[in-house]
Design a protein around this motif. Structure first.
Motif, PDB file in Angstrom:
ATOM      1  N   ILE A 153       0.843  -1.201   0.000  1.00 24.08           N
ATOM      2  CA  ILE A 153       0.000   0.000   0.000  1.00 24.08           C
ATOM      3  C   ILE A 153       0.867   1.234   0.000  1.00 24.08           C
ATOM      4  O   ILE A 153       1.770   1.388   0.823  1.00 24.08           O
ATOM      5  N   LYS A 154       0.555   2.109  -0.971  1.00 27.15           N
ATOM      6  CA  LYS A 154       1.244   3.408  -1.024  1.00 27.15           C
ATOM      7  C   LYS A 154       0.213   4.499  -0.805  1.00 27.15           C
ATOM      8  O   LYS A 154      -0.970   4.306  -1.063  1.00 27.15           O
ATOM      9  N   SER A 155       0.694   5.650  -0.404  1.00 23.53           N
ATOM     10  CA  SER A 155      -0.223   6.770  -0.214  1.00 23.53           C
ATOM     11  C   SER A 155      -0.664   7.291  -1.577  1.00 23.53           C
ATOM     12  O   SER A 155       0.134   7.357  -2.502  1.00 23.53           O
ATOM     13  N   SER A 156      -1.945   7.648  -1.680  1.00 23.32           N
ATOM     14  CA  SER A 156      -2.430   8.219  -2.941  1.00 23.32           C
ATOM     15  C   SER A 156      -2.199   9.722  -2.961  1.00 23.32           C
ATOM     16  O   SER A 156      -2.348  10.368  -3.977  1.00 23.32           O
ATOM     17  N   LEU A 194     -11.498   0.443  14.979  1.00 25.53           N
ATOM     18  CA  LEU A 194     -10.995   0.257  13.610  1.00 25.53           C
ATOM     19  C   LEU A 194     -10.056  -0.944  13.526  1.00 25.53           C
ATOM     20  O   LEU A 194     -10.180  -1.772  12.617  1.00 25.53           O
ATOM     21  N   PHE A 195      -9.130  -1.058  14.487  1.00 29.02           N
ATOM     22  CA  PHE A 195      -8.184  -2.176  14.447  1.00 29.02           C
ATOM     23  C   PHE A 195      -8.888  -3.506  14.708  1.00 29.02           C
ATOM     24  O   PHE A 195      -8.524  -4.526  14.125  1.00 29.02           O
ATOM     25  N   SER A 196      -9.933  -3.484  15.569  1.00 26.07           N
ATOM     26  CA  SER A 196     -10.668  -4.728  15.833  1.00 26.07           C
ATOM     27  C   SER A 196     -11.354  -5.218  14.571  1.00 26.07           C
ATOM     28  O   SER A 196     -11.294  -6.401  14.237  1.00 26.07           O
ATOM     29  N   VAL A 197     -12.018  -4.279  13.858  1.00 27.49           N
ATOM     30  CA  VAL A 197     -12.725  -4.660  12.628  1.00 27.49           C
ATOM     31  C   VAL A 197     -11.712  -5.154  11.595  1.00 27.49           C
ATOM     32  O   VAL A 197     -11.913  -6.179  10.936  1.00 27.49           O
ATOM     33  N   ASN A 198     -10.587  -4.433  11.464  1.00 27.38           N
ATOM     34  CA  ASN A 198      -9.560  -4.810  10.485  1.00 27.38           C
ATOM     35  C   ASN A 198      -9.001  -6.202  10.802  1.00 27.38           C
ATOM     36  O   ASN A 198      -8.833  -7.025   9.905  1.00 27.38           O
ATOM     37  N   ILE A 236      -7.756   4.631   3.912  1.00 23.82           N
ATOM     38  CA  ILE A 236      -8.160   4.325   5.295  1.00 23.82           C
ATOM     39  C   ILE A 236      -7.082   3.472   5.971  1.00 23.82           C
ATOM     40  O   ILE A 236      -6.628   3.783   7.080  1.00 23.82           O
ATOM     41  N   LEU A 237      -6.637   2.413   5.273  1.00 22.46           N
ATOM     42  CA  LEU A 237      -5.607   1.554   5.865  1.00 22.46           C
ATOM     43  C   LEU A 237      -4.282   2.307   6.027  1.00 22.46           C
ATOM     44  O   LEU A 237      -3.579   2.150   7.023  1.00 22.46           O
ATOM     45  N   TRP A 238      -3.938   3.120   5.015  1.00 23.24           N
ATOM     46  CA  TRP A 238      -2.700   3.913   5.073  1.00 23.24           C
ATOM     47  C   TRP A 238      -2.706   4.813   6.308  1.00 23.24           C
ATOM     48  O   TRP A 238      -1.751   4.861   7.076  1.00 23.24           O
ATOM     49  N   ASP A 239      -3.822   5.504   6.499  1.00 23.41           N
ATOM     50  CA  ASP A 239      -3.908   6.440   7.628  1.00 23.41           C
ATOM     51  C   ASP A 239      -3.924   5.713   8.971  1.00 23.41           C
ATOM     52  O   ASP A 239      -3.382   6.198   9.959  1.00 23.41           O
ATOM     53  N   MET A 240      -4.553   4.512   8.995  1.00 25.38           N
ATOM     54  CA  MET A 240      -4.574   3.727  10.237  1.00 25.38           C
ATOM     55  C   MET A 240      -3.178   3.269  10.621  1.00 25.38           C
ATOM     56  O   MET A 240      -2.758   3.386  11.763  1.00 25.38           O
ATOM     57  N   PHE A 241      -2.458   2.730   9.646  1.00 25.81           N
ATOM     58  CA  PHE A 241      -1.155   2.137   9.963  1.00 25.81           C
ATOM     59  C   PHE A 241      -0.034   3.161  10.061  1.00 25.81           C
ATOM     60  O   PHE A 241       0.945   2.943  10.751  1.00 25.81           O
ATOM     61  N   ILE A 252     -10.762   8.961  10.506  1.00 29.51           N
ATOM     62  CA  ILE A 252     -10.740   7.760   9.652  1.00 29.51           C
ATOM     63  C   ILE A 252     -12.062   7.007   9.801  1.00 29.51           C
ATOM     64  O   ILE A 252     -12.664   6.566   8.824  1.00 29.51           O
ATOM     65  N   PHE A 253     -12.536   6.914  11.044  1.00 21.97           N
ATOM     66  CA  PHE A 253     -13.781   6.194  11.310  1.00 21.97           C
ATOM     67  C   PHE A 253     -14.946   6.842  10.553  1.00 21.97           C
ATOM     68  O   PHE A 253     -15.765   6.152   9.941  1.00 21.97           O
ATOM     69  N   ILE A 254     -14.992   8.171  10.590  1.00 23.85           N
ATOM     70  CA  ILE A 254     -16.079   8.875   9.882  1.00 23.85           C
ATOM     71  C   ILE A 254     -16.026   8.557   8.388  1.00 23.85           C
ATOM     72  O   ILE A 254     -17.060   8.353   7.746  1.00 23.85           O
TER      73      ILE A 254
END
Lengths: 452, 161
Positions: A105-108, A369-373, A406-411, A420-422
């Motif tokens: 994953i790279k940032s867009s 977010l991490f639980s769902v992921n 979303i994943l980029w910003d989480m990690f 991110i959740f919104i």
């Protein structure tokens, strides 16, 4: 009406900072800068027992050592540019190793090497090279450039009974001050010093990770790990999460398991997926640099009193991410409160506490977010479609990259978890994700390969 | 420059980092090396300034969303960190002091421009006076003064960064 005494910092006021890690250094830098902008000069002394240039545990502050994209940019704007002697590797992507294959994953938003990996101390024990500059020492030096003094003395007692805080080392009086800043992390011993003061402070709740540094050589690491932080979502018993961080000649393996245990590291290195990433015939050394760093999972209670404020790990930290970034946020907020509003309990309550509470509240969204992921990543039926969405988005970063972002910003910790959740509530995103997950699962059940 | 340890993007001598007239709201901070700020008018290219380590550029588009007002070119190897505009604006909203350094650099440039403008007005007035008393022998002196003025501008930028 009873008026509380106003406590303020004046020209020449004395500040004692206990702990010379990032939180203590950031506080000193921002307090000095703002005071200078207001035409004041402060007398700041940092007490730190460690010399960070030392190798191994003697110089290290036990941390995964990742400076997030967001913090690298904020520091550049603060005129703190990380030199190449401090930066061990520059990262532009995250690489996920899952049961269903690998995804990068790279940032867009910006394509650049925007994440820095660093050693907090002088590098792993036994490191033969002299090419590693400690991040903590670099930052401490910045604080000195802004006028702070550093004393390598271990402070083991604080007294708040008198008008001003007083600090002791081995029963010997060291200093009194107008403001005391606690920046000594989440170590139980140092935490107890503040808990004993009777101000209602309670050290943050923590869990322990397992971490190790392994030397593989810079060419091997560049070739196999590239400019990516590698996340391993594998089903290793007792292991929740593993990240491998490239750092020049070394990799840092950071692992979250059921308990802190170096055996988990050995199990991970022996896993077939990780084995492919290691040189042929690689043998796990009998002795290798490892530690069990504490990770905050709940913020501290009452991290302030009259003439006292606690910052960094000793107060509130972002969940799983960006510990140094959190130190930046809390230290700056505390420094600005002290300079602009005052150093009384009510000043910190009004201007500093909301910043800590925001971090704590944001972590609730992070936890969700991490639980769902984790649930989706480890559920075979769902994970294929989940990761297929990312593959499709990463094929063309100019198109919509909702899920990747979303994943980029989480990690990476680039955005607050609440934001991110919104974004995850966007109906188009939900529909697209559900469609891809369902269609991939159906095709999988019917054993039909999806069109590439 | 060590390949492993460069943050941002590495530009080689002559590489265009920002093109005049292009639309982008990204701001940049120079991590190492030097860049020049260039204004193009037809075939003519005028160097307005040189910027070095720690300097920011592209900050005007961050605040007013207008097309880029000048071209930025790397002078030798330059390592430049891009600052993502949406994230930065959100951070500034929470912590306005993050904009202090940008504002400090902008005000330094405004002071520099004021100083340049005052020199320009003074030179125009002097040149005008000399033209009024036109004498072909003065042409070389006027040319020299104009060249000196241009050199002074470039020096002023070098000295302020």
């Amino acid at each position: 009406m009873i008026r509380t005494k106003e406590l303020n910092l004046k020209n020449g006021s004395r500040i004692v900072v206990i702990g010379g890690g990032p939180a203590g250094a950031f506080f000193s830098i921002f307090a000095s800068k703002l005071a200078q902008d207001l035409g004041r000069k402060l007398d700041i002394t940092i007490y730190e027992k460690k010399i960070f240039d030392n190798q191994g545990a003697l110089g290290c502050n036990m941390c995964a050592g990742v400076i997030s994209e967001s913090l690298v940019q904020s520091l550049a704007l603060e005129d703190i540019n990380l030199p190449s002697s401090v930066v061990q590797s520059c990262v532009d992507s995250y690489y996920f190793h899952t049961q269903n294959g690998n995804i990068k994953i790279k940032s867009s938003r910006i394509q650049q090497r925007g994440i820095a990996t660093i050693f907090r101390g002088g590098g792993p024990k036994g490191n033969a090279g002299k090419d590693i500059q400690s991040f903590d020492e670099f930052l401490l030096h910045k604080a000195v450039e802004h006028g702070a003094k550093v004393k390598h003395i271990f402070i083991d007692k604080i007294n708040l009974n008198d008008d001003k805080p007083v600090i002791y080392a081995g029963e010997r009086l060291q200093n009194d001050c107008d403001l005391l800043v606690g920046a000594s992390g989440v170590k139980a011993n140092s935490g107890k010093i503040y808990e004993k003061l009777g101000i209602g402070y309670k050290i943050p709740s923590t869990i322990r990770a397992t971490q190790s540094e392994i030397e593989l050589g810079s060419d091997w690491i560049a070739n196999k790990f590239g400019n990516s932080i590698h996340i391993f979502l594998l089903r290793i018993p007792g292991v929740k999460f593993v990240s491998v961080i490239p750092k020049g000649r070394f990799i840092t393996v950071s692992l979250l398991g059921n308990e802190p245990n170096v055996e988990y590291i050995k199990m991970f290195l022996a896993h077939p997926v990780m084995k492919q990433m290691l040189p042929q015939g690689f043998k796990i050394p009998d002795k290798f640099c490892h530690c069990f760093p504490k990770i905050n999972i709940k913020g501290a209670k009452n991290p302030f009193a009259d003439r006292l404020v606690l910052v960094g790990d000793a107060s509130s930290v972002r969940l799983y991410k960006d510990g140094i970034g959190s130190a930046y946020i809390t230290s700056k907020a505390a420094a600005h409160t002290a300079i602009l509003y005052g150093i009384g309990k009510q000043n910190f309550e009004k201007h500093y506490l909301p910043v800590c509470k925001n971090l704590d509240a944001d972590n609730l969204f992070g936890k969700l977010l991490f639980s769902v992921n984790d649930f989706v990543s480890y559920t075979a039926l769902l994970s294929k479609g989940y990761f297929r969405t990312i593959q499709q988005e990463q094929a063309d970063l100019h198109k919509t990259t909702h899920h990747s972002d979303i994943l980029w910003d989480m990690f990476t910790g680039s955005r607050f978890y609440k934001e991110i959740f919104i974004r995850t509530l966007n109906p188009r995103y939900i529909l697209n994700l559900l469609f891809t997950i369902t269609s991939t699962s159906l095709l999988d059940m019917l054993s039909i390969q999806p069109k590439k | 420059m060590s390949e492993k340890a460069f943050l941002g993007k590495l530009y080689n001598d002559g590489d265009v980092i920002v093109e005049e007239g292009s639309k982008s709201r990204t701001m940049y901070v120079i991590q190492s090396g030097k860049v020049k700020v260039v204004k193009k008018e037809g075939e003519r290219e005028t160097t307005l300034a040189f910027l070095g380590e720690g300097d920011v550029f592209g900050e005007m588009s961050l605040f007013d969303a207008s097309p880029r007002s000048a071209t930025i070119i790397a002078v030798g190897e330059a390592r430049v960190l891009a600052i993502e505009h949406e994230g930065l604006l959100k951070k500034i909203k929470v912590d306005p002091t993050l904009a202090f350094n940008i504002i400090k650099q902008m005000s330094r440039r405004i002071r520099n421009l004021n100083s340049k403008l005052s020199t320009i007005f003074r030179t125009i007035t002097d040149t005008n006076d000399k033209l009024k008393k036109f004498n072909p022998e003065n042409i070389e002196t006027i040319q020299k003064e104009l060249q000196k003025l241009y050199d002074t501008f470039i020096q002023m930028d070098l000295h302020t960064h």
